[in-house]
Scaffold this motif. Structure first.
Motif, PDB file in Angstrom:
ATOM      1  N   THR A 117       0.842  -1.186   0.000  1.00 53.34           N
ATOM      2  CA  THR A 117       0.000   0.000   0.000  1.00 53.34           C
ATOM      3  C   THR A 117       0.880   1.239   0.000  1.00 53.34           C
ATOM      4  O   THR A 117       2.028   1.203   0.432  1.00 53.34           O
TER       5      THR A 117
ATOM      6  N   LEU B 177      -3.471   0.440  -3.436  1.00 47.70           N
ATOM      7  CA  LEU B 177      -2.862  -0.881  -3.328  1.00 47.70           C
ATOM      8  C   LEU B 177      -2.184  -1.238  -4.645  1.00 47.70           C
ATOM      9  O   LEU B 177      -2.771  -1.065  -5.712  1.00 47.70           O
TER      10      LEU B 177
ATOM     11  N   TRP C  56      -7.184   1.383   1.344  1.00 41.72           N
ATOM     12  CA  TRP C  56      -6.556   0.156   1.831  1.00 41.72           C
ATOM     13  C   TRP C  56      -5.716   0.451   3.067  1.00 41.72           C
ATOM     14  O   TRP C  56      -5.081   1.495   3.164  1.00 41.72           O
TER      15      TRP C  56
ATOM     16  N   LEU D 119      -2.298  -5.340   5.282  1.00 42.48           N
ATOM     17  CA  LEU D 119      -2.155  -6.477   4.373  1.00 42.48           C
ATOM     18  C   LEU D 119      -1.662  -7.709   5.123  1.00 42.48           C
ATOM     19  O   LEU D 119      -0.930  -7.615   6.107  1.00 42.48           O
TER      20      LEU D 119
ATOM     21  N   ALA E  52      -6.699  -8.247   3.097  1.00 47.63           N
ATOM     22  CA  ALA E  52      -6.462  -6.827   3.359  1.00 47.63           C
ATOM     23  C   ALA E  52      -7.678  -6.223   4.033  1.00 47.63           C
ATOM     24  O   ALA E  52      -8.805  -6.679   3.826  1.00 47.63           O
TER      25      ALA E  52
ATOM     26  N   LYS F  75      -9.642  -2.378   4.925  1.00 50.35           N
ATOM     27  CA  LYS F  75      -9.738  -0.985   4.501  1.00 50.35           C
ATOM     28  C   LYS F  75      -9.931  -0.103   5.732  1.00 50.35           C
ATOM     29  O   LYS F  75     -10.219  -0.585   6.824  1.00 50.35           O
TER      30      LYS F  75
END
Length: 234
Positions: A31, A37, A68, A71, A84, A86
């Motif tokens: 990111t 991303l 995003w 991860l 992932a 948000k």
């Protein structure tokens, strides 16, 4: 071309990195500080999230979303699942569907054992309390066969395969009676979980009181219990 010393990838606003390294996928997802991303590398099973199985040799943006946050990546020869969150607290996943559930498909959290490989992010449920900022980046972790996450309310959730009791649900897979989960399942009722780390087939976690907990496969003594007995609950 191979490189024997570090070579910079253009850009100065990279933020969070998740690296894919298995027999069937090799690449990275990152990111940026603007919330976008990016992915590149070997795209087998759609693991890069670029709506294709193509290889990419330079960073390519995944969609157009700018929210995003965190991860993670579930790595194994047939368990290539990307995850992932948000900034709105939603959880997303994509990648290999593998063969059968709740082994591989379970790690994506879709509650759908028959769905094949997914090459772009799909939301996992509708919950909006998944970890969502840099202070919570240690709350989402994936091992070879399983995934775990701590929600913003301090509860712990796991899903995926459970062959070593690694889901912490006080169950183990038995012959003909798999106990894995294909959607997030809460571990107990505790609301004081703080940090989570997954390894091959086990987890370790820290609570807000500073205590350390472990569970899952333990034949190497990796759970730190002065024994080599696997544990199916924290």
């Amino acid at each position: 071309v191979n490189y024997s010393s570090p070579v910079q990838i253009p850009g100065t606003n990279w933020k969070n990195l998740s690296y894919v390294n298995s027999n069937v996928a090799l690449g990275a997802k990152v990111t940026k500080t603007d919330g976008t991303l990016w992915a590149w590398g070997r795209g087998d099973y759609g693991i890069l999230g670029l709506n294709a199985n193509t290889y990419y040799s330079s960073p390519t943006q995944v969609g157009t979303n700018t929210t995003w946050a965190i991860l993670a990546h579930n790595q194994g020869d047939e368990n290539n699942v990307a995850l992932a969150t948000k900034t709105d607290g939603t959880l997303w996943s994509w990648g290999s569907g593998g063969a059968g559930a709740p082994s591989v498909s379970g790690a994506r959290g879709y509650n759908n054992a028959s769905l094949g490989a997914v090459s772009s992010p799909i939301q996992v449920g509708r919950n909006t309390t998944w970890p969502k900022n840099k202070n919570q980046q240690w709350r989402l972790s994936a091992g070879k066969l399983q995934v775990g996450a701590i929600k913003t309310d301090g509860t712990l959730w796991t899903w995926g395969k459970n062959n070593g009791g690694q889901l912490g649900l006080n169950q183990n897979d038995d012959v003909g009676n798999p106990s894995g989960r294909s959607s997030p399942t809460q571990v107990g009722t505790d609301t004081t979980w703080s940090r989570l780390n997954a390894s091959n087939v086990s987890f370790r976690a820290i609570k807000t009181d500073g205590t350390l907990w472990a569970w899952g496969y333990n034949q190497g003594g990796q759970l730190g219990q002065n024994a080599k007995v696997s544990l199916s609950s924290p």
